[in-house]
Write a protein that holds these residues in place. Structure first.
Motif, PDB file in Angstrom:
ATOM      1  N   ASP A 713      85.648 116.033 -46.012  1.00 45.63           N
ATOM      2  CA  ASP A 713      87.001 115.980 -46.566  1.00 45.63           C
ATOM      3  C   ASP A 713      87.148 117.085 -47.612  1.00 45.63           C
ATOM      4  OD1 ASP A 713      87.192 112.802 -45.752  1.00 45.63           O
ATOM      5  OD2 ASP A 713      89.136 113.687 -46.225  1.00 45.63           O
ATOM      6  N   GLY A 714      88.343 117.651 -47.702  1.00 49.28           N
ATOM      7  CA  GLY A 714      88.555 118.746 -48.637  1.00 49.28           C
ATOM      8  C   GLY A 714      89.010 118.307 -50.016  1.00 49.28           C
ATOM      9  N   HIS A 715      89.209 116.985 -50.229  1.00 52.05           N
ATOM     10  CA  HIS A 715      89.707 116.514 -51.519  1.00 52.05           C
ATOM     11  C   HIS A 715      88.669 115.623 -52.200  1.00 52.05           C
ATOM     12  CE1 HIS A 715      93.678 118.009 -50.591  1.00 52.05           C
ATOM     13  NE2 HIS A 715      93.583 117.448 -49.404  1.00 52.05           N
ATOM     14  N   PRO A 716      88.683 115.589 -53.528  1.00 56.41           N
ATOM     15  CA  PRO A 716      87.740 114.720 -54.240  1.00 56.41           C
ATOM     16  C   PRO A 716      87.839 113.276 -53.748  1.00 56.41           C
ATOM     17  CG  PRO A 716      88.936 116.117 -55.795  1.00 56.41           C
ATOM     18  CD  PRO A 716      89.566 116.322 -54.450  1.00 56.41           C
ATOM     19  N   GLY A 717      86.702 112.688 -53.402  1.00 55.70           N
ATOM     20  CA  GLY A 717      86.692 111.290 -52.970  1.00 55.70           C
ATOM     21  C   GLY A 717      87.096 111.088 -51.526  1.00 55.70           C
ATOM     22  N   GLY A 718      87.681 112.106 -50.912  1.00 54.73           N
ATOM     23  CA  GLY A 718      88.044 112.008 -49.501  1.00 54.73           C
ATOM     24  C   GLY A 718      89.366 111.315 -49.282  1.00 54.73           C
ATOM     25  N   ALA A 719      89.961 111.605 -48.122  1.00 54.88           N
ATOM     26  CA  ALA A 719      91.244 110.997 -47.789  1.00 54.88           C
ATOM     27  C   ALA A 719      91.164 110.259 -46.466  1.00 54.88           C
ATOM     28  CB  ALA A 719      92.325 112.071 -47.739  1.00 54.88           C
ATOM     29  N   GLY A 720      89.954 109.970 -46.008  1.00 51.81           N
ATOM     30  CA  GLY A 720      89.792 109.198 -44.778  1.00 51.81           C
ATOM     31  C   GLY A 720      89.469 110.028 -43.549  1.00 51.81           C
ATOM     32  N   PHE A 721      89.482 111.366 -43.686  1.00 53.24           N
ATOM     33  CA  PHE A 721      89.286 112.190 -42.495  1.00 53.24           C
ATOM     34  C   PHE A 721      87.852 112.129 -41.967  1.00 53.24           C
ATOM     35  CE2 PHE A 721      92.869 114.459 -44.698  1.00 53.24           C
ATOM     36  CZ  PHE A 721      93.839 113.915 -43.880  1.00 53.24           C
ATOM     37  N   ALA A 722      86.858 112.202 -42.880  1.00 46.30           N
ATOM     38  CA  ALA A 722      85.474 112.133 -42.426  1.00 46.30           C
ATOM     39  C   ALA A 722      85.200 110.765 -41.796  1.00 46.30           C
ATOM     40  CB  ALA A 722      84.522 112.377 -43.597  1.00 46.30           C
ATOM     41  N   ASP A 723      85.767 109.725 -42.369  1.00 48.68           N
ATOM     42  CA  ASP A 723      85.569 108.377 -41.822  1.00 48.68           C
ATOM     43  C   ASP A 723      86.168 108.270 -40.426  1.00 48.68           C
ATOM     44  OD1 ASP A 723      85.603 108.079 -44.909  1.00 48.68           O
ATOM     45  OD2 ASP A 723      84.635 106.254 -44.192  1.00 48.68           O
ATOM     46  N   ARG A 724      87.366 108.834 -40.257  1.00 43.43           N
ATOM     47  CA  ARG A 724      88.009 108.796 -38.941  1.00 43.43           C
ATOM     48  C   ARG A 724      87.207 109.628 -37.929  1.00 43.43           C
ATOM     49  NH1 ARG A 724      90.327 106.467 -34.736  1.00 43.43           N
ATOM     50  NH2 ARG A 724      91.678 107.869 -33.574  1.00 43.43           N
ATOM     51  N   ALA A 725      86.683 110.786 -38.375  1.00 46.16           N
ATOM     52  CA  ALA A 725      85.873 111.626 -37.490  1.00 46.16           C
ATOM     53  C   ALA A 725      84.649 110.850 -37.022  1.00 46.16           C
ATOM     54  CB  ALA A 725      85.448 112.901 -38.222  1.00 46.16           C
ATOM     55  N   HIS A 726      84.034 110.112 -37.931  1.00 44.27           N
ATOM     56  CA  HIS A 726      82.851 109.325 -37.600  1.00 44.27           C
ATOM     57  C   HIS A 726      83.202 108.239 -36.589  1.00 44.27           C
ATOM     58  CE1 HIS A 726      79.799 106.105 -38.563  1.00 44.27           C
ATOM     59  NE2 HIS A 726      79.022 107.144 -38.370  1.00 44.27           N
ATOM     60  N   GLU A 727      84.344 107.599 -36.819  1.00 43.06           N
ATOM     61  CA  GLU A 727      84.789 106.520 -35.941  1.00 43.06           C
ATOM     62  C   GLU A 727      85.130 107.033 -34.532  1.00 43.06           C
ATOM     63  OE1 GLU A 727      87.978 103.758 -37.601  1.00 43.06           O
ATOM     64  OE2 GLU A 727      89.087 104.887 -36.109  1.00 43.06           O
ATOM     65  N   ALA A 728      85.740 108.221 -34.459  1.00 34.95           N
ATOM     66  CA  ALA A 728      86.185 108.755 -33.166  1.00 34.95           C
ATOM     67  C   ALA A 728      85.265 109.885 -32.700  1.00 34.95           C
ATOM     68  CB  ALA A 728      87.621 109.248 -33.283  1.00 34.95           C
ATOM     69  N   LEU A 729      83.998 109.804 -33.097  1.00 37.53           N
ATOM     70  CA  LEU A 729      83.064 110.913 -32.861  1.00 37.53           C
ATOM     71  C   LEU A 729      83.001 111.370 -31.403  1.00 37.53           C
ATOM     72  CD1 LEU A 729      80.785 112.404 -34.648  1.00 37.53           C
ATOM     73  CD2 LEU A 729      79.210 111.036 -33.285  1.00 37.53           C
ATOM     74  N   ARG A 730      82.934 110.426 -30.478  1.00 41.12           N
ATOM     75  CA  ARG A 730      82.769 110.803 -29.064  1.00 41.12           C
ATOM     76  C   ARG A 730      83.980 111.566 -28.545  1.00 41.12           C
ATOM     77  NH1 ARG A 730      79.747 106.351 -29.778  1.00 41.12           N
ATOM     78  NH2 ARG A 730      77.734 106.263 -28.683  1.00 41.12           N
ATOM     79  N   GLU A 731      85.200 111.026 -28.790  1.00 42.10           N
ATOM     80  CA  GLU A 731      86.413 111.707 -28.323  1.00 42.10           C
ATOM     81  C   GLU A 731      86.528 113.087 -28.982  1.00 42.10           C
ATOM     82  OE1 GLU A 731      86.195 108.649 -29.543  1.00 42.10           O
ATOM     83  OE2 GLU A 731      87.795 107.334 -28.825  1.00 42.10           O
ATOM     84  N   TRP A 732      86.216 113.101 -30.259  1.00 40.98           N
ATOM     85  CA  TRP A 732      86.370 114.327 -31.046  1.00 40.98           C
ATOM     86  C   TRP A 732      85.437 115.430 -30.532  1.00 40.98           C
ATOM     87  CZ3 TRP A 732      83.295 114.865 -36.125  1.00 40.98           C
ATOM     88  CH2 TRP A 732      83.607 116.078 -36.768  1.00 40.98           C
ATOM     89  N   LEU A 733      84.141 115.103 -30.396  1.00 43.26           N
ATOM     90  CA  LEU A 733      83.201 116.144 -29.982  1.00 43.26           C
ATOM     91  C   LEU A 733      83.343 116.488 -28.501  1.00 43.26           C
ATOM     92  CD1 LEU A 733      80.021 115.302 -32.111  1.00 43.26           C
ATOM     93  CD2 LEU A 733      81.874 116.933 -32.563  1.00 43.26           C
ATOM     94  N   THR A 734      83.781 115.524 -27.692  1.00 49.05           N
ATOM     95  CA  THR A 734      84.052 115.836 -26.278  1.00 49.05           C
ATOM     96  C   THR A 734      85.167 116.875 -26.188  1.00 49.05           C
ATOM     97  OG1 THR A 734      83.443 113.583 -25.662  1.00 49.05           O
ATOM     98  CG2 THR A 734      84.679 114.849 -24.033  1.00 49.05           C
ATOM     99  N   ALA A 735      86.221 116.664 -26.969  1.00 42.20           N
ATOM    100  CA  ALA A 735      87.336 117.620 -26.968  1.00 42.20           C
ATOM    101  C   ALA A 735      86.885 118.964 -27.533  1.00 42.20           C
ATOM    102  CB  ALA A 735      88.499 117.061 -27.794  1.00 42.20           C
TER     103      ALA A 735
END
Ligand code: ZN
Ligand code: ZN
Length: 786
Positions: A713-735
Motif C-alpha cells: 500500500d502506498g499510504h501509512p497504515g494501508g488502505a486495504g489494497f494489499a489485503d485485497r491483493a492477498h485475498e484475490a491472489l490467484r485471479e490477480w496473478l493469473t491476469a
C-alpha cells in the motif's frame, strides 16, 4: 493479432446491421492496409425494461410528480430497493449508468417526509456538483411538506441557521459533515433526533484512504444519532462493482443488503476493444518498442465518425490530450471538407457554465458532431443518446468506463463504444480479455477503517464530540481501536476518567487538522510562481517523486514545470509550461518486514501478508520524450521518506527458480518484471490507481532469506489494497501472467512490464523470465495454465 481469445477477424465478422456495427466497420476501414487493431467486438443486445407497480406505501402526492414527468411505472430494481429501505433495511442499489438509482432513495425519503412532519433525512454526495443536481431534482418535484436545502462550504452563514432549524432534507458532503455538523451536533439536536434516512450517493467513490476516512465518519454519525435516540436507515447507490453489499457494510458498519438486478432498458451497443499496433520505426526506454498512441488513434477515429455523420464523444485523460485529439480530428477532416472541421471541438473543466451549456446543446442538436473531452463530463453533465463514444485509455475502474460509455445510445438507439488501449499492462489485459470488461465485475471497492493512522484522528474527533465509552471504541474500530486509544492517552490528547475517554482540549477541537481526503499529513501546496495563485495540493509522501525541482507535473489536465520544492514549508513553486518531454523520478527503495501476520507455504513457494516499513529516497530524474527516448539524467538530493504500511509478498526458493529454467543472473530482471506487471494489474481486483500502491523485488531479501516480490500500500497504515491483493491472489496473478504473454513485443514494453513510475529506469527487466516466475507461482497455487 495476439491470438486465441475468441477474436473477431476483420470487419465483416461483426454481425448485424445495427448503427453501431456500421460505425465500427467505418472506423476499421480507416486503418492502414494489413493492420488489425481490433481485438474483440461484440453486440451487447438491447434489454427491455422491466417495470412494476408503485408500492402501496407511496402516497399520491409523491407519486403524482413522477408520473407527471413520464415515470408511469418504476423499474423493478427501483422498487425492490425502495421497499427494503421503507421496511427499515439498510440497502445498496448497484446497477448501471442511467438506470434511475435516485428513485430508490427518493421514494422512501419523500414518502417519509411527506407523511411525517417530524421526520428528517440526510443526503451525502462525493462532489458538490452532483449534490446540487440531485437537490434541483427534488425541488422540482415540489412534494408537499418537503423542505430540502444544501449545507456545504458555499452555504452563506445566515442561511445555515435556517437550514438547521427548518430543512427536513439536508444535502451535504462528507467534508461538511466532518467539519461542520458533527463537531457542533448540539446545534443539530432536533434534526438528528428525527433522522430517518441517510442517503450515500455514488458510494463506490469512497474507496482507499478516502473511503476509510468516510467509513469512520459514518460510524461517528451513527454514534451521535444514537445519542439522540435515532437509528437511521442507510440507502446507498453504487455503480456496478463486485460484492456491493460487502463494501457498503464496511463503509457503514451495518448489515447492508444489495439490489443488483437492473430492470432498466438499454439500447443495443457494439462494443469494440482496440489495441494500437507497435510502431516499427520508433523505440523507447531501453530499446523497447512503442505503440501508436491512443490519442492519435482516437483523433483519427473521431474524424471517421464525424464523416459518417455520427455524434461522437471521445474521452481523453488530460486537457492537453483532449485539445490535441480535437486538433488531430480537425486536421483530417479539413482535407476532406473544411466545413466539417468546424464540427469538432474540445471540452474541458474550467469552462464557464454558459460555455458548457452551449457546447452540450450544440452536440445534442448535431450542430457539433465530435467532441474530445477530459473526465470533466463524467459526473453531473447532461449529454446522452450519442451515436458513438471512444474511450482513449482505460479510465481506471470499470465503473468510470461504463459511466463514459453510457453517454452512447441511452435513448434506446444502438450505438458504438470503443476502448482504445494505452501503453499499460492493465489496458493490454482488458483488450485481450473481454470478459473482464463485459462479464461480471471482478473489481471490489476496497477500504480499511481499521488502519490505525485513520482510526487515531477519528477517535480523537469522536471523543471531542461525546466522551468515548469502551463500547464506543469497539464499535468505531474493533479491537484495533483499543491500543490506538491508549496511544492517544499517552500523547496527552485523550484523558481517561471513570466515564470513559475525554478529549483533553475542550476549546480546541481536532477536526480541522484531519484531512479526510488526504493522508492526514500537511499537504504540499502547488503555487504558481509569478502570480502566487494556489493551484492545488499533492500528498506530502509522494511530493519528492512527483514535484521535485524540474518535474513536469500534470494538474487537472494542465502541464506545469516545478521550479523549487520546499518540503519544510510544504510549498512547490511551479510555472505553466508544456515541454515536449516528461520526467520520471529515480529512487532507491528499501523494504523491511515488521510483522508477518499470515504466511502460507506451497512447497517452494510462500505467500505472506503483514506490515512492512518502506524507505524511499528520490536520487534523480530522467527527462523522456513521448517516443520513450531518454534525453538526460539529473541527480537530486532529496530526504529519505519512510512509510509503515501493509504488504503482500511471495518468495520462491532458489531451487524453484532454477527448476523453472532461470539461471541466477536472470532472477533480478524476472522478479522485477513480474512485480511491475502485478502492480499494473491490481486495479482489476481492487478499485485503486496504480499510484496508490508500490512494489519492491529482490533476488535475495534479508528478512525472507529468498528471492521475493513485495507489493505494498502506498499510504501509512494501508488502505486495504494489499489485503485485497492477498485475498484475490490467484485471479490477480493469473491476469498478470496473461497481460505479459498477451503483449506481442519481444522483450518488454510499457504495455506489459515497463512501468512509468519505476525508480530504476525499468532496468533490469526480463519479460520471458517474469512468465517463468509467475508460472512457478501459479503452478504451486494449483492454478492451471491459461
Ligand atoms: Zn510488451
Ligand atoms: Zn521498477
Amino acid at each position: 493479432m495476439g491470438g486465441g481469445h475468441g477474436l473477431v477477424d476483420g470487419p465483416a465478422a461483426l454481425p448485424g446491421d445495427t448503427r453501431g456495427a456500421q460505425l465500427l466497420r467505418r472506423v476499421l476501414a480507416g486503418t492502414p492496409e494489413g493492420e488489425s487493431p481490433l481485438t474483440h467486438a461484440e453486440i451487447v443486445p438491447a434489454r427491455d425494461g422491466r417495470t412494476t407497480g408503485w408500492p402501496e406505501w407511496v402516497p399520491e402526492s409523491v407519486r403524482a410528480p413522477f408520473v407527471a414527468r413520464g415515470v408511469e411505472r418504476p423499474w423493478k430494481h427501483q422498487v425492490a430497493a425502495a421497499d427494503r429501505a421503507w421496511a427499515g433495511e439498510h440497502v445498496v442499489v448497484s446497477t448501471g449508468t442511467a438506470s434511475g438509482k435516485s428513485l430508490a432513495y427518493q421514494l422512501p425519503v419523500l414518502s417519509s417526509l411527506h407523511t411525517d412532519p417530524r421526520a428528517t433525512a440526510l443526503y451525502l454526495s462525493p462532489t458538490k456538483a452532483l449534490g446540487a443536481d440531485q437537490l434541483r431534482t427534488v425541488h422540482d418535484l415540489r412534494v408537499d411538506g418537503v423542505r430540502a436545502a444544501s449545507y456545504d462550504g458555499d452555504t452563506p452563514i445566515p442561511e445555515r441557521d435556517w437550514v438547521r432549524q427548518h430543512a427536513n432534507w439536508v444535502f451535504t458532503n462528507p467534508d461538511m459533515l466532518h467539519r461542520g455538523v458533527l463537531p457542533r451536533h448540539g446545534r443539530w439536536t432536533t434534526f438528528l433526533r428525527r433522522l430517518r434516512y441517510v442517503v450515500i450517493d455514488e458510494c463506490h467513490t469512497y474507496r482507499g484512504l478516502f473511503g476509510s476516512h468516510v467509513a469512520l465518519l459514518m460510524r461517528r454519525l451513527r454514534r451521535v444519532c444514537a445519542r439522540y435516540g435515532a437509528h437511521p436507515t442507510f440507502v446507498l447507490a453504487s455503480a456496478t462493482v463486485s460484492e456491493p453489499a460487502a463494501s457498503a457494510s464496511v463503509l457503514t458498519g451495518l448489515d447492508v443488503v444489495e439490489v443488483t438486478d437492473d430492470g432498466s432498458p438499454r439500447g443495443a451497443r457494439a462494443v469494440a476493444l482496440w489495441e494500437p499496433p507497435l510502431l516499427e520505426e520508433v523505440t523507447g526506454e531501453n530499446g523497447a518498442p512503442v505503440r501508436r498512441s491512443a490519442g492519435a488513434e482516437t483523433a483519427r477515429m473521431l474524424a471517421d465518425l464525424v464523416l459518417e455523420g455520427a455524434r461522437s464523444l471521445a474521452f481523453v485523460r488530460s486537457r492537453r490530450g483532449a485539445e490535441l485529439t480535437a486538433l488531430g480530428a480537425r486536421r483530417v477532416l479539413a482535407e476532406v471538407d473544411p466545413e466539417l472541421a468546424g464540427q469538432v471541438a474540445a471540452y474541458r473543466a474550467g469552462y464557464l457554465p454558459e460555455e458548457r451549456r452551449e457546447l452540450e446543446q450544440a452536440l445534442l442538436t448535431g450542430a457539433l458532431r465530435g467532441v474530445a473531452t477530459t473526465n470533466a463530463l463524467e459526473l453531473g453533465v447532461d449529454i446522452a443518446g450519442l451515436d458513438a463514444v471512444v474511450v482513449a485509455g482505460f479510465p481506471g475502474t470499470r465503473a468510470s468506463f461504463w459511466q463514459q460509455a453510457g453517454r452512447a445510445g441511452r435513448s434506446g438507439d444502438d450505438a458504438l463504444v470503443v476502448l482504445v488501449a494505452r501503453d499499460d499492462p492493465l489496458d493490454t489485459y482488458l483488450v485481450h480479455h473481454p470478459q473482464a470488461m463485459l462479464g461480471a465485475p471482478l473489481e471490489r471497492c476496497v477500504l480499511d477503517p481499521t488502519n490505525p493512522y485513520v482510526l487515531a484522528p477519528h477517535l480523537a474527533c469522536a471523543a471531542s464530540e461525546i466522551p468515548l465509552t469502551r463500547d464506543d471504541v469497539a464499535a468505531l474500530g474493533g479491537t484495533a481501536a483499543l491500543s490506538v486509544v491508549d496511544d492517544l492517552v499517552a500523547e496527552g490528547l485523550l484523558r481517561r476518567r471513570r466515564g470513559g475517554w475525554f478529549w483533553s482540549h475542550p476549546t480546541d477541537r481536532p477536526h480541522a487538522g484531519v484531512d479526510i481526503r488526504g493522508s492526514g499529513g500537511e499537504q504540499v501546496v502547488l503555487v504558481e510562481s509569478d502570480t502566487g495563485r494556489m493551484l492545488g495540493t499533492v500528498d506530502p509522501g509522494t511530493a519528492p517523486a512527483t514535484v521535485h525541482p524540474g518535474a513536469v507535473h500534470l494538474h487537472q489536465g494542465e502541464s506545469y514545470v516545478v521550479d523549487a520544492l520546499d518540503l519544510d514549508e510544504g510549498l512547490a513553486h511551479v510555472h505553466a509550461e508544456d515541454p515536449e518531454w516528461t520526467t520520471q523520478a529515480r529512487t532507491v527503495i528499501d523494504i523491511s518486514v515488521e510483522e508477518t501476520e499470515q504466511c502460507a507455504g506451497y512447497g517452494e513457494l510462500q505467500v505472506c501478508l503483514g506490515s512492512v516499513e518502506v524507505t524511499e529516497q528520490v536520487v534523480g530524474y530522467l527527462r523522456k520524450l513521448p517516443s520513450g527516448r531518454v534525453l538526460d539524467s539529473t541527480p537530486l538530493d532529496m530526504p529519505a521518506r519512510s512509510l509503515r504500511t501493509r504488504a503482500v509478498w511471495y518468495t520462491l526458493s532458489e531451487p524453484a527458480l532454477l527448476a523453472a529454467g532461470l539461471v541466477p543472473a536472470r532472477w533480478p530482471g524476472a522478479l522485477h518484471a513480474a512485480e511491475h506487471a502485478a502492480i499494473g494489474l491490481l486495479p482489476l481486483v481492487a478499485t485503486c490507481d496504480r499510484w496508490d500502491i508500490g512494489g519492491v523485488s529482490t533476488a535475495l531479501h534479508p528478512d525472507t532469506g529468498h528471492p521475493t516480490v513485495f507489493v505494498h500500500d502506498g499510504h501509512p497504515g494501508g488502505a486495504g489494497f494489499a489485503d485485497r491483493a492477498h485475498e484475490a491472489l490467484r485471479e490477480w496473478l493469473t491476469a498478470t501472467r496473461a497481460a505479459i504473454s498477451d503483449c506481442e513485443c519481444p522483450s518488454g514494453c510499457p504495455s506489459c512490464v515497463q512501468s512509468p513510475k519505476c525508480g530504476n529506469g525499468n532496468d533490469p527487466l526480463d519479460k520471458a523470465g517474469a512468465i517463468l516466475v509467475l508460472d512457478a507461482v501459479l503452478g504451486r497455487l494449483g492454478v492451471a495454465p491459461d
